[in-house]
Design an enzyme around this catalytic site. Structure first.
Site, PDB file in Angstrom:
ATOM      1  N   ASP A 137      -2.263  12.157  -4.159  1.00 18.36           N
ATOM      2  CA  ASP A 137      -2.362  13.583  -4.455  1.00 18.36           C
ATOM      3  C   ASP A 137      -2.712  13.765  -5.931  1.00 18.36           C
ATOM      4  OD1 ASP A 137      -1.899  16.345  -4.890  1.00 18.36           O
ATOM      5  OD2 ASP A 137      -0.509  16.387  -3.212  1.00 18.36           O
ATOM      6  N   ASP A 160      10.887   6.407   0.073  1.00 18.96           N
ATOM      7  CA  ASP A 160      10.504   6.535  -1.324  1.00 18.96           C
ATOM      8  C   ASP A 160      10.076   5.178  -1.883  1.00 18.96           C
ATOM      9  OD1 ASP A 160      10.438   6.826  -4.064  1.00 18.96           O
ATOM     10  OD2 ASP A 160      12.416   7.727  -4.243  1.00 18.96           O
ATOM     11  N   GLU A 211       0.853  -1.190   0.000  1.00 17.37           N
ATOM     12  CA  GLU A 211       0.000   0.000   0.000  1.00 17.37           C
ATOM     13  C   GLU A 211       0.884   1.234   0.000  1.00 17.37           C
ATOM     14  OE1 GLU A 211      -3.659   2.234   2.392  1.00 17.37           O
ATOM     15  OE2 GLU A 211      -2.850   0.347   3.163  1.00 17.37           O
TER      16      GLU A 211
END
Length: 316
Positions: A222, A199, A147
């Protein structure tokens, strides 16, 4: 909205509106920066080393900048508190890539810090790009889904509690959210969650073995609504190129968004990729599966009249 990882583009050119650059360091001033006052023949000729006074000044300025950059690098690498997640585990500031997230600092509550200090050594890991993870060992043999971007972790904790037979490797860069998820999982008695800090592109590229994942979840990334920022969106062909090799055949990529233009882009990009096939019979969006909880963020969007789209594509 969840923090998201980096865009996997490896182009060397920096982002045109938010490039990552090394700290410039203090501006050298005074006698130390400029060197001793040059007089007589020394001012117009060469020094014993064959350099002019101006050359020495430039070298000293470069040394100051290098020292400042190294101090900043060490600060970024240090955990915010002992035993917790590192601030920059892979030194990713060296990679001049367009990022799909903006790291944000916010206060870690006492409860979140307690969860991090108690549980990070057991259930947390930094994405440093230095090793390949043994997911079978990490999750005691459970099938594992990745996830990316879990916000404060409420939905992730709920899915882990509802499906203890599936391991969830949850990635984010937001320290309060990391602590909150660990605390929620601990309170629920869930042992099938591992929290990865850093990351996700480095995780996919360097730290996961081929065909080691049974699924990928990207919920409410986003949307980067401005046209000039669309390059920052996570779901891009290059990102799917990284994802496909680490998914087992039949593993499902599940995306959800309440931003209509981004949903359209997701559908277009996933449909066009040769390694993925839409599980929806009509080739469009899928109903929200029962295992994805209705999140607080999603509820706020629905209250505003937003339409939430789920996309489920199987790796072929």
């Amino acid at each position: 909205m969840s923090e998201q990882p980096l865009n996997p583009s490896t182009a060397a050119a920096p982002d045109d509106d938010a490039a990552d650059t090394a700290p410039a360091g203090p501006t050298p001033t005074g006698p130390t920066a400029a060197g001793p006052t040059a007089t007589g023949s020394t001012a117009t000729g060469s020094t014993a080393a064959g350099s002019t006074a101006a050359d020495v000044t430039a070298d000293e300025a470069a040394a100051l900048r290098a020292a400042s950059f190294e101090r900043a690098r060490r600060l970024r690498m240090e955990p915010r508190f002992p035993g917790g997640p590192a601030a920059d585990p892979a030194g990713s500031h060296h990679e001049r890539r367009i990022r799909s997230f903006q790291p944000r600092r916010s206060r870690v509550t006492t409860g979140q810090q307690d969860a991090l200090e108690r549980l990070w050594p057991k259930w947390g890991l930094d994405i440093d790009g230095q090793r390949v993870l043994d997911l079978a060992e990490l999750f005691d043999g459970l099938p594992v889904v990745l996830e990316i971007g879990f916000g404060m972790g409420e939905a992730t904790a709920q899915m882990a509690a509802d499906d203890p037979g599936t391991g969830i490797l949850a990635v984010d860069v937001h320290t309060p959210g990391q602590g909150n998820l660990l605390g929620l999982a601990d309170k629920a008695g869930s042992t099938n969650v591992r929290v990865a800090n850093g990351d996700a592109v480095i995780l996919l590229r360097e730290m996961l073995a081929p065909e080691s994942l049974d699924g990928l979840r990207v919920y409410f990334p986003d949307p980067w609504p401005k046209a000039r920022h669309h390059k920052r969106r996570l779901i891009q062909p290059e990102f799917l190129d990284l994802v496909a090799p680490v998914l087992r055949p039949g593993a499902v990529v599940h995306c959800a968004t309440d931003w209509e233009p981004y949903a359209e882009q997701m559908l277009e990009v996933l449909t066009a990729h040769p390694r993925f096939e839409n599980t929806a019979a009509d080739g469009g969006y899928a109903p929200r599966p029962a295992f994805r909880p209705l999140t607080r963020f999603e509820g706020q969007g629905l209250d505003k009249g937003h339409v939430v789209h789920d996309l489920l594509f199987a790796r072929v």
